[in-house]
Design a protein around this motif. Structure first.
Motif, PDB file in Angstrom:
ATOM      1  N   CYS A  91      23.522 -17.803 144.152  1.00 43.38           N
ATOM      2  CA  CYS A  91      22.243 -17.202 143.781  1.00 43.38           C
ATOM      3  C   CYS A  91      21.376 -17.079 145.034  1.00 43.38           C
ATOM      4  O   CYS A  91      21.162 -18.079 145.741  1.00 43.38           O
ATOM      5  N   LEU A  92      20.888 -15.891 145.284  1.00 39.42           N
ATOM      6  CA  LEU A  92      20.078 -15.617 146.460  1.00 39.42           C
ATOM      7  C   LEU A  92      18.681 -15.184 146.025  1.00 39.42           C
ATOM      8  O   LEU A  92      18.543 -14.205 145.282  1.00 39.42           O
ATOM      9  N   ILE A  93      17.671 -15.874 146.501  1.00 40.06           N
ATOM     10  CA  ILE A  93      16.281 -15.560 146.167  1.00 40.06           C
ATOM     11  C   ILE A  93      15.533 -15.249 147.451  1.00 40.06           C
ATOM     12  O   ILE A  93      15.383 -16.114 148.321  1.00 40.06           O
ATOM     13  N   ASP A  94      15.048 -14.021 147.583  1.00 39.01           N
ATOM     14  CA  ASP A  94      14.315 -13.617 148.779  1.00 39.01           C
ATOM     15  C   ASP A  94      12.811 -13.552 148.475  1.00 39.01           C
ATOM     16  O   ASP A  94      12.413 -13.372 147.316  1.00 39.01           O
ATOM     17  N   ASP A  95      12.002 -13.688 149.522  1.00 43.70           N
ATOM     18  CA  ASP A  95      10.538 -13.629 149.392  1.00 43.70           C
ATOM     19  C   ASP A  95      10.040 -14.530 148.261  1.00 43.70           C
ATOM     20  O   ASP A  95       9.245 -14.120 147.406  1.00 43.70           O
ATOM     21  N   ALA A  96      10.498 -15.763 148.284  1.00 44.40           N
ATOM     22  CA  ALA A  96      10.150 -16.696 147.204  1.00 44.40           C
ATOM     23  C   ALA A  96       8.668 -17.039 147.191  1.00 44.40           C
ATOM     24  O   ALA A  96       8.163 -17.542 146.181  1.00 44.40           O
ATOM     25  N   GLN A  97       7.949 -16.744 148.277  1.00 40.53           N
ATOM     26  CA  GLN A  97       6.508 -17.010 148.268  1.00 40.53           C
ATOM     27  C   GLN A  97       5.782 -16.126 147.252  1.00 40.53           C
ATOM     28  O   GLN A  97       4.630 -16.405 146.889  1.00 40.53           O
ATOM     29  N   TRP A  98       6.443 -15.043 146.798  1.00 34.20           N
ATOM     30  CA  TRP A  98       5.829 -14.140 145.822  1.00 34.20           C
ATOM     31  C   TRP A  98       6.465 -14.238 144.433  1.00 34.20           C
ATOM     32  O   TRP A  98       6.260 -13.373 143.600  1.00 34.20           O
ATOM     33  N   LEU A  99       7.274 -15.269 144.199  1.00 32.61           N
ATOM     34  CA  LEU A  99       7.818 -15.473 142.858  1.00 32.61           C
ATOM     35  C   LEU A  99       6.676 -15.798 141.883  1.00 32.61           C
ATOM     36  O   LEU A  99       5.711 -16.484 142.246  1.00 32.61           O
ATOM     37  N   ASP A 100       6.815 -15.305 140.675  1.00 28.08           N
ATOM     38  CA  ASP A 100       5.860 -15.759 139.672  1.00 28.08           C
ATOM     39  C   ASP A 100       6.072 -17.252 139.433  1.00 28.08           C
ATOM     40  O   ASP A 100       7.167 -17.786 139.629  1.00 28.08           O
ATOM     41  N   ARG A 101       5.021 -17.946 139.015  1.00 33.82           N
ATOM     42  CA  ARG A 101       5.046 -19.399 138.935  1.00 33.82           C
ATOM     43  C   ARG A 101       6.137 -19.920 138.019  1.00 33.82           C
ATOM     44  O   ARG A 101       6.827 -20.893 138.332  1.00 33.82           O
ATOM     45  N   LEU A 102       6.349 -19.276 136.865  1.00 33.91           N
ATOM     46  CA  LEU A 102       7.334 -19.777 135.896  1.00 33.91           C
ATOM     47  C   LEU A 102       8.766 -19.573 136.390  1.00 33.91           C
ATOM     48  O   LEU A 102       9.625 -20.451 136.206  1.00 33.91           O
ATOM     49  N   SER A 103       9.043 -18.433 137.001  1.00 27.86           N
ATOM     50  CA  SER A 103      10.391 -18.225 137.558  1.00 27.86           C
ATOM     51  C   SER A 103      10.676 -19.254 138.629  1.00 27.86           C
ATOM     52  O   SER A 103      11.779 -19.836 138.681  1.00 27.86           O
ATOM     53  N   ALA A 104       9.696 -19.497 139.494  1.00 30.47           N
ATOM     54  CA  ALA A 104       9.899 -20.469 140.568  1.00 30.47           C
ATOM     55  C   ALA A 104      10.144 -21.863 139.996  1.00 30.47           C
ATOM     56  O   ALA A 104      11.030 -22.591 140.464  1.00 30.47           O
ATOM     57  N   ASP A 105       9.392 -22.238 138.973  1.00 28.87           N
ATOM     58  CA  ASP A 105       9.546 -23.558 138.383  1.00 28.87           C
ATOM     59  C   ASP A 105      10.924 -23.718 137.741  1.00 28.87           C
ATOM     60  O   ASP A 105      11.574 -24.757 137.883  1.00 28.87           O
ATOM     61  N   ALA A 106      11.384 -22.682 137.048  1.00 32.56           N
ATOM     62  CA  ALA A 106      12.697 -22.745 136.404  1.00 32.56           C
ATOM     63  C   ALA A 106      13.807 -22.861 137.444  1.00 32.56           C
ATOM     64  O   ALA A 106      14.774 -23.610 137.277  1.00 32.56           O
ATOM     65  N   LEU A 107      13.672 -22.105 138.532  1.00 27.83           N
ATOM     66  CA  LEU A 107      14.697 -22.140 139.581  1.00 27.83           C
ATOM     67  C   LEU A 107      14.694 -23.491 140.297  1.00 27.83           C
ATOM     68  O   LEU A 107      15.758 -24.031 140.634  1.00 27.83           O
ATOM     69  N   MET A 108      13.522 -24.062 140.516  1.00 30.73           N
ATOM     70  CA  MET A 108      13.472 -25.385 141.158  1.00 30.73           C
ATOM     71  C   MET A 108      14.071 -26.451 140.245  1.00 30.73           C
ATOM     72  O   MET A 108      14.745 -27.373 140.711  1.00 30.73           O
ATOM     73  N   PHE A 109      13.839 -26.313 138.944  1.00 35.21           N
ATOM     74  CA  PHE A 109      14.441 -27.247 137.971  1.00 35.21           C
ATOM     75  C   PHE A 109      15.960 -27.184 138.090  1.00 35.21           C
ATOM     76  O   PHE A 109      16.643 -28.222 138.148  1.00 35.21           O
ATOM     77  N   ALA A 110      16.512 -25.978 138.147  1.00 31.44           N
ATOM     78  CA  ALA A 110      17.968 -25.828 138.263  1.00 31.44           C
ATOM     79  C   ALA A 110      18.458 -26.332 139.624  1.00 31.44           C
ATOM     80  O   ALA A 110      19.515 -26.976 139.724  1.00 31.44           O
ATOM     81  N   ALA A 111      17.682 -26.050 140.689  1.00 31.22           N
ATOM     82  CA  ALA A 111      18.106 -26.399 142.039  1.00 31.22           C
ATOM     83  C   ALA A 111      18.338 -27.893 142.197  1.00 31.22           C
ATOM     84  O   ALA A 111      19.232 -28.320 142.937  1.00 31.22           O
ATOM     85  N   ARG A 112      17.577 -28.706 141.489  1.00 33.21           N
ATOM     86  CA  ARG A 112      17.704 -30.158 141.628  1.00 33.21           C
ATOM     87  C   ARG A 112      18.877 -30.707 140.831  1.00 33.21           C
ATOM     88  O   ARG A 112      19.142 -31.908 140.890  1.00 33.21           O
ATOM     89  N   ARG A 113      19.585 -29.836 140.095  1.00 32.87           N
ATOM     90  CA  ARG A 113      20.653 -30.324 139.206  1.00 32.87           C
ATOM     91  C   ARG A 113      21.977 -29.608 139.457  1.00 32.87           C
ATOM     92  O   ARG A 113      22.802 -29.471 138.565  1.00 32.87           O
ATOM     93  N   LEU A 114      22.189 -29.149 140.688  1.00 33.76           N
ATOM     94  CA  LEU A 114      23.405 -28.385 140.987  1.00 33.76           C
ATOM     95  C   LEU A 114      24.492 -29.232 141.633  1.00 33.76           C
ATOM     96  O   LEU A 114      25.551 -28.707 141.966  1.00 33.76           O
ATOM     97  N   GLY A 115      24.247 -30.506 141.831  1.00 33.79           N
ATOM     98  CA  GLY A 115      25.183 -31.325 142.596  1.00 33.79           C
ATOM     99  C   GLY A 115      26.594 -31.359 142.050  1.00 33.79           C
ATOM    100  O   GLY A 115      27.551 -31.492 142.807  1.00 33.79           O
ATOM    101  N   SER A 116      26.777 -31.239 140.750  1.00 33.43           N
ATOM    102  CA  SER A 116      28.122 -31.317 140.175  1.00 33.43           C
ATOM    103  C   SER A 116      28.610 -29.964 139.677  1.00 33.43           C
ATOM    104  O   SER A 116      29.575 -29.894 138.924  1.00 33.43           O
ATOM    105  N   GLU A 117      27.935 -28.906 140.075  1.00 36.21           N
ATOM    106  CA  GLU A 117      28.301 -27.558 139.631  1.00 36.21           C
ATOM    107  C   GLU A 117      28.761 -26.723 140.831  1.00 36.21           C
ATOM    108  O   GLU A 117      28.241 -26.878 141.936  1.00 36.21           O
ATOM    109  N   PRO A 118      29.693 -25.799 140.644  1.00 38.85           N
ATOM    110  CA  PRO A 118      30.115 -24.910 141.747  1.00 38.85           C
ATOM    111  C   PRO A 118      29.108 -23.774 141.948  1.00 38.85           C
ATOM    112  O   PRO A 118      29.427 -22.592 141.805  1.00 38.85           O
TER     113      PRO A 118
END
Length: 893
Positions: free
Chosen positions: A127-154
């Motif tokens: 997953c590639l996210i560009d210009d993340a400084q302009w993400l809407d707040r909810l999309s950014a929050d959801a992606l950060m939630f997923a980002a912290r839980r990828l350790g056991s996923e490919p």
């Protein structure tokens, strides 16, 4: 292609590899606008073989729309939402539709992670996210939630963002993009279709501060004249073109919201190159901007200031400010800077005045001409002369443009020189200016690869001035002589001689002797006449430094004086004559080569070649490639030698540059000779035309003699030996005499051969050519071994092997070692070869005494002791003090 980002690419590569193996993760790539974040994400996508790739980018206009960015990311896989458990599917579809409710956000985050996990179960996911400084707040929050839980996923998640924004403090693994280093920035600019002069390239690199986008935008905004190196030394953007594009449009829209007084301050900073805070604030005050405006720019992240300096936070903002302003506004900023300059900033005042002035202004022209005359560097002198011409009265413009063209040649700006010379010729109203234009045109032709054409232009140019300015005509003909010498064109040299005789010098002029000496060289060209006149030419200082180049070439050819060449290199650097440096370095490399300083010559020639390529000087590059090819031949580097020779011949063949063609043939022959391909070496050397420069023939003669003898054709050694003997008679030096004696030994037999070898070694001891000395030791050692005098041969073979290894002459060292092996065992009885003092020092060293102990006992310095041991070891067939135990000391007594 990415430049200067290997570390970041490797980091992302490791992340992808770990995701492919089932251990996912996240990387947040941070950097300023234009740092190359998007390019890095694109590169990651191309490297993600075997992975599913999802991508999205934030948009400033959509930053307030819930889940706008998440919808972009998931658009290619929306059909897979129905595969989720019903609760997750409902939450995710609701989030991506108008039915979104704030209280459903927690469920949406879980649903997103479930969807990504399901996709990754089929195939690893990127997953590639560009210009993340302009993400809407909810999309950014959801992606950060997923980002912290990828350790056991490919799954690999790569997020690109500027400082600030939702991911700035997410405590996820980060990679910050630093400014490109200078080498990477230069490489990026070199890949552009428009060629940049080195001076323009360096200004762009400095202005961009290592920002890739700024590099590209700034290069695109230059005019053709500025790309050729003609830039205002104090105001980069003076004369540059607006470069319409999305980036500058976006920056321009942001500037429209800024108060007018703040814009005035920004424009002054944009017009200035010094970054001098005192100068800028004084100039801004003249336009109505004060401390409040400076505070505003700092608070809004536009400018960065300390107690002494000020600059834009981003280099592209400076460009946008300058080009968003009106022409009137830009001139007002330059006038303000000119009027604010203090007494120590006279040049700055003149240049800003020039940027603010339109129409003729003789006073300003005179000031710029004075700046050019006093310049310590040819590049700003060129720019000053050209700008002076723009403000001068018409009758002076041709002269000033011709002076600019001359400075451009000195600076290595050949494109600029050719353009300026054409413009000068159209405006030239006197013979002196037309002659100067001819001289510039000739030098451009010479460096671009047509020396014969250049010499012809010089000869024609002297007709215009020889009656009224004989000294200047002599200078031009001395250059024409050098051009003809460079291509070994005897016919052209005779044309130069005729032109020299046509110059009406007064009978008592010291230049008369110079004419006679040059003509003597021409007359001796086809024969082997006295060449001491060449060294005499070099001692003439009749026209000052202007004759250095014309005479030094001949001086190096005769005497191989490294000191003289080093002086010329230093002079070029001291006077800012960057365009002359490749030639100066060529002369120095030749001198070093003829002195056997191979490592030094290799480094010098490589530096000269880099500069010749950079400055667009194919003629010079071909000479330097040939020199490096010869050195590669000595080292036995077949691949490099052949490649360099091919590069050199590509130009030399097209322009019929005989010395380069001869040098290349010699290099290939030397490569053959080093590998024992004697017949091939002889064929190559005999194939070099005899109507070329006979100094070069004398340099090649020892190899041709050896190739002939080793090919079983000693009769074919007679001619090269006669050339070498004539050279040694005309220019007697110990090294020349040693080479003659070696060649005579190769063609002789019995006691006569031995006598010549001994004489050669005696002369080498007085000379300064370690490589040729070692070649003689090798030849003598081989002769002694064939005479079954193996103990004596080992002394010479061991000595030459050490020297060959030291200078990197690999095939010759191997040959010497092979001969040593053929003698049966290392030399141990070298009593006759050691001097009495060497014998005494060796005996003491064999007892374990240190250099200091030996020095105290014999009343010598430790350094002298070390030197004696260094010279004694090869004679003993050993390499170090540790091997002294193997020497039979009784044999040394």
């Amino acid at each position: 292609m990415l430049y200067g980002r290997k570390a970041e690419q490797a980091q992302i590569g490791r992340l992808l590899a770990e995701a492919m193996s089932g251990a996912g993760g996240t990387l947040v790539v941070k950097g300023a606008m234009g740092a190359g974040k998007s390019a890095l994400l694109h590169d990651a996508a191309t490297e993600a073989d075997g992975m599913r790739v999802l991508s999205a980018a934030g948009f400033e206009s959509e930053a307030g729309q819930p889940y706008a960015s998440l919808g972009l990311l998931l658009r290619p896989v929306l059909a897979r939402v129905d595969d989720l458990p019903s609760a997750d599917a409902r939450a995710l579809r609701a989030a991506l539709s108008a039915a979104y409710r704030a209280e459903d956000h927690a469920a949406t985050r879980v649903a997103l992670l479930s969807l990504l996990s399901g996709l990754a179960a089929e195939r690893p996911l990127l997953c590639l996210i560009d210009d993340a400084q302009w993400l809407d707040r909810l999309s950014a929050d959801a992606l950060m939630f997923a980002a912290r839980r990828l350790g056991s996923e490919p799954i690999a998640l790569v997020v690109a963002t500027r400082d600030g924004g939702p991911f700035a403090a997410a405590r996820l693994p980060e990679s910050r993009l630093r400014p490109l280093d200078r080498a990477s920035a230069a490489e990026m600019l070199a890949a552009r279709p428009q060629r940049l002069a080195p001076q323009a390239r360096d200004r762009i690199i400095g202005e961009s501060r290592g920002n890739p986008l700024a590099l590209a935008e700034l290069a695109a905004c230059l005019t053709p004249e500025q790309r050729s190196g003609r830039l205002n030394p104090y105001a980069f953007h003076d004369g540059t073109r607006a470069n319409p594009g999305q980036v500058l449009e976006d920056l321009g829209r942001g500037l429209q919201r800024i108060p007018a007084s703040v814009k005035s301050l920004l424009l002054v900073v944009a017009a200035d190159d010094t970054g001098d805070l005192a100068l800028v604030t004084a100039a801004a005050a003249r336009l109505g901007a004060g401390p409040a405006e400076l505070e505003y720019t700092e608070r809004h992240g536009l400018l960065e200031a300390d107690g002494l300096t000020v600059r834009f936070a981003h280099p592209l903002t400076r460009m946008a400010v300058y080009h968003e302003a009106t022409t009137t506004g830009r001139r007002a900023a330059h006038w303000a800077l000119a009027e604010s300059a203090d007494e120590g900033q006279a040049e700055l005042r003149v240049w800003h005045s020039a940027a603010a002035t339109t129409g003729p202004c003789p006073e300003l022209s005179a000031e710029l001409e004075l700046i050019a005359e006093r310049a310590g560097d040819a590049w700003p002198a060129c720019a000053a002369y050209e700008r002076a011409a723009g403000f001068a009265q018409r009758r002076h413009r041709g002269r000033l443009l011709a002076a600019a063209a001359r400075a451009a040649v000195d600076a290595g700006l050949l494109d600029a020189a050719a353009d300026l010379a054409r413009r000068a010729l159209r405006l030239a109203s006197d013979a002196d200016t037309r002659a100067e234009v001819a001289r510039v045109d000739a030098e451009v032709d010479f460096e671009r690869g047509s020396p014969a054409t250049g010499a012809g232009k010089l000869i024609e140019g002297t007709v215009l001035i020889r009656e009224r300015a004989p000294a200047k005509a002599m200078l031009m003909l001395a250059e024409a002589f050098r051009y003809a010498w460079a291509v070994a064109d005897a016919g052209l040299l005779r044309e130069v001689e005729a032109a020299l005789r046509a110059v009406p010098l007064p009978a008592d002029s010291p230049l008369t002797s110079l004419t006679a000496q040059l003509c003597a060289v021409v007359r001796s060209w086809d024969g082997l006449g006295p060449v001491e006149v060449l060294a005499e030419i070099a001692r003439q200082d009749l026209l000052g430094d202007q004759l250095v180049a014309a005479s030094l070439d001949l001086r190096i050819a005769v005497t191989a004086e490294c000191e003289a060449a080093e002086g010329y290199v230093a002079e070029c650097g001291r006077n800012g004559m960057a365009g002359r440096l490749p030639y100066a370095l060529q002369l120095l490399a030749r001198a070093q080569l003829h002195r056997g300083m191979h490592a030094e010559a290799r480094a010098t020639a490589a530096a000269g070649l880099d500069l010749a390529v950079e400055f667009g000087q194919p003629h010079r590059a071909s000479h330097l490639s040939g020199l490096l090819g010869w050195l590669a031949a000595v080292a036995g580097d077949d691949e490099r030698c052949v490649a360099l020779v091919k590069d050199a011949l590509g130009h030399a063949e097209a322009q019929e540059i005989a010395p380069v063609r001869a040098l290349c043939a010699w290099a290939l022959a030397l490569l053959d000779l080093g590998h024992g391909r004697n017949v091939e070496a002889l064929t190559r050397l005999e194939g070099i035309p005899r109507d070329g420069a006979w100094i070069g023939a004398a340099r090649r003669a020892p190899d041709q003699v050896e190739a002939a003898v080793r090919s079983g054709r000693p009769d074919r050694a007679a001619f090269p030996l006669s050339v070498l003997e004539a050279w040694a008679r005309a220019h007697p030096t110990p090294d020349a005499e040693a080479l003659v004696e070696r060649c005579r030994a190769l063609t002789a037999t019995g006691e006569q051969a031995e006598r010549h070898y001994v004489n050669a070694l005696r002369e080498h001891e007085r000379g300064d050519q370690p490589y040729e000395h070692a070649r003689t030791e090798l030849a003598f050692g081989e002769w002694l071994r064939r005479a079954r005098r193996r103990a004596e041969s080992r002394v010479h073979l061991g000595a030459c092997a050490t020297v060959f290894e030291r200078v990197g002459a690999t095939p010759w060292a191997a040959r010497a070692r092979a001969e040593l092996e053929a003698t049966g065992r290392p030399a141990r009885n070298a009593r006759g070869a050691l001097t009495p003092q060497q014998l005494q020092i060796v005996q003491l060293a064999a007892t374990g005494a240190s250099n200091r102990d030996i020095a105290d006992r014999l009343f010598l310095s430790p350094r002298t002791v070390g030197n004696h041991l260094y010279r004694a070891f090869p004679k003993l067939g050993i390499r170090s003090r540790a091997e002294l135990g193997d020497v039979n000391l009784d044999d040394l007594i």
